[in-house]
Design a protein around this motif. Structure first.
Motif, PDB file in Angstrom:
ATOM      1  N   ASN A   3      55.306  36.972  23.153  1.00 38.07           N
ATOM      2  CA  ASN A   3      55.498  35.692  22.471  1.00 38.07           C
ATOM      3  C   ASN A   3      55.144  34.536  23.389  1.00 38.07           C
ATOM      4  O   ASN A   3      54.835  34.729  24.559  1.00 38.07           O
ATOM      5  N   THR A   5      56.676  30.771  24.640  1.00 37.57           N
ATOM      6  CA  THR A   5      57.882  29.955  24.685  1.00 37.57           C
ATOM      7  C   THR A   5      57.534  28.566  25.212  1.00 37.57           C
ATOM      8  O   THR A   5      57.100  28.437  26.351  1.00 37.57           O
ATOM      9  N   CYS A   7      58.064  25.217  27.076  1.00 36.67           N
ATOM     10  CA  CYS A   7      58.938  24.822  28.187  1.00 36.67           C
ATOM     11  C   CYS A   7      58.951  23.299  28.279  1.00 36.67           C
ATOM     12  O   CYS A   7      57.894  22.674  28.363  1.00 36.67           O
ATOM     13  N   GLU A  31      70.477  31.374  25.564  1.00 33.66           N
ATOM     14  CA  GLU A  31      70.304  32.781  25.940  1.00 33.66           C
ATOM     15  C   GLU A  31      70.659  32.993  27.407  1.00 33.66           C
ATOM     16  O   GLU A  31      71.356  33.937  27.760  1.00 33.66           O
ATOM     17  N   THR A  51      67.165  28.963  28.965  1.00 39.87           N
ATOM     18  CA  THR A  51      66.429  29.552  27.851  1.00 39.87           C
ATOM     19  C   THR A  51      67.336  29.454  26.636  1.00 39.87           C
ATOM     20  O   THR A  51      68.499  29.859  26.695  1.00 39.87           O
ATOM     21  N   TYR A  53      67.526  28.839  22.003  1.00 41.11           N
ATOM     22  CA  TYR A  53      66.906  28.969  20.690  1.00 41.11           C
ATOM     23  C   TYR A  53      67.351  27.808  19.815  1.00 41.11           C
ATOM     24  O   TYR A  53      68.533  27.466  19.794  1.00 41.11           O
ATOM     25  N   GLN A  57      63.890  29.599  17.081  1.00 36.31           N
ATOM     26  CA  GLN A  57      62.682  29.438  17.904  1.00 36.31           C
ATOM     27  C   GLN A  57      63.086  29.346  19.378  1.00 36.31           C
ATOM     28  O   GLN A  57      63.928  28.536  19.743  1.00 36.31           O
ATOM     29  N   LYS A  58      62.478  30.174  20.210  1.00 36.83           N
ATOM     30  CA  LYS A  58      62.804  30.199  21.634  1.00 36.83           C
ATOM     31  C   LYS A  58      62.148  29.045  22.381  1.00 36.83           C
ATOM     32  O   LYS A  58      60.978  28.713  22.156  1.00 36.83           O
ATOM     33  N   PHE A  59      62.917  28.428  23.289  1.00 35.69           N
ATOM     34  CA  PHE A  59      62.453  27.350  24.167  1.00 35.69           C
ATOM     35  C   PHE A  59      62.988  27.604  25.568  1.00 35.69           C
ATOM     36  O   PHE A  59      63.933  28.370  25.750  1.00 35.69           O
ATOM     37  N   MET A  60      62.416  26.885  26.514  1.00 34.36           N
ATOM     38  CA  MET A  60      62.961  26.838  27.866  1.00 34.36           C
ATOM     39  C   MET A  60      63.031  25.380  28.279  1.00 34.36           C
ATOM     40  O   MET A  60      62.145  24.587  27.952  1.00 34.36           O
TER      41      MET A  60
END
Length: 157
Positions: A3, A5, A7, A31, A51, A53, A57-60
């Motif tokens: 995937n 991510t 940032c 996370e 990290t 969501y 939707q995953k973000f950093m």
């Protein structure tokens, strides 16, 4: 590749910004948080990365220092089903930030968002160019997008 991510680079506000976003978006969680170790300059324990969501939707988020600034070249599109969703998200995200135009805003951390109705994509993909032009003209007269005005512009003719 599993995937991608996004940032977000912050000076030192990553944890504050993440908590702000988590308070707005449903189905959101942290996370993992990494913190700095002992480095001799008093930074021990400060957040380095988070990290998280937002609505799945995953973000950093990264506390990278003042070297780079977030700008409008990157924005996040928040698709909303109803005017109530648009109104709520628009007000919450822009609080302490800036309401721009055409559904765009900046949150208090400088991140640009496009708060748009899902019906906009359907309208803009219509085969009648006059309809899409009217919708674009209506959007350019708005800051926060109003679905009823888009529907009126779409239906004219």
């Amino acid at each position: 590749m599993k995937n991608i991510t996004p940032c977000l680079w912050f000076d030192q506000e990553a944890e504050e910004a993440v908590n702000f976003y988590l308070s707005i978006f449903k189905n959101s969680w942290i996370e993992q948080t990494t913190r700095l170790g002992e480095d001799g300059n008093g930074s021990e324990g400060k957040v380095m990365t988070i990290t998280f969501y937002l609505d799945g939707q995953k973000f950093m988020a990264l506390n990278g220092g003042p070297h780079f600034q977030i700008n409008e070249a990157i924005s996040f599109v928040a698709n909303c089903e109803t005017q109530e969703e648009i109104d709520e998200l628009w007000e919450k995200l822009s609080e302490g930030g800036q309401k721009v135009e055409c559904g765009w805003l900046k949150d208090p951390y400088g991140v640009s968002w496009q708060v748009v109705p899902t019906v906009l994509g359907e309208m803009m993909s219509d085969t009648d160019p006059e309809k899409t032009q009217r919708v674009m003209q209506a959007i350019h007269q708005m800051k926060k997008i109003e679905i009823n005005k888009l529907e009126e512009a779409f239906a004219q003719g």
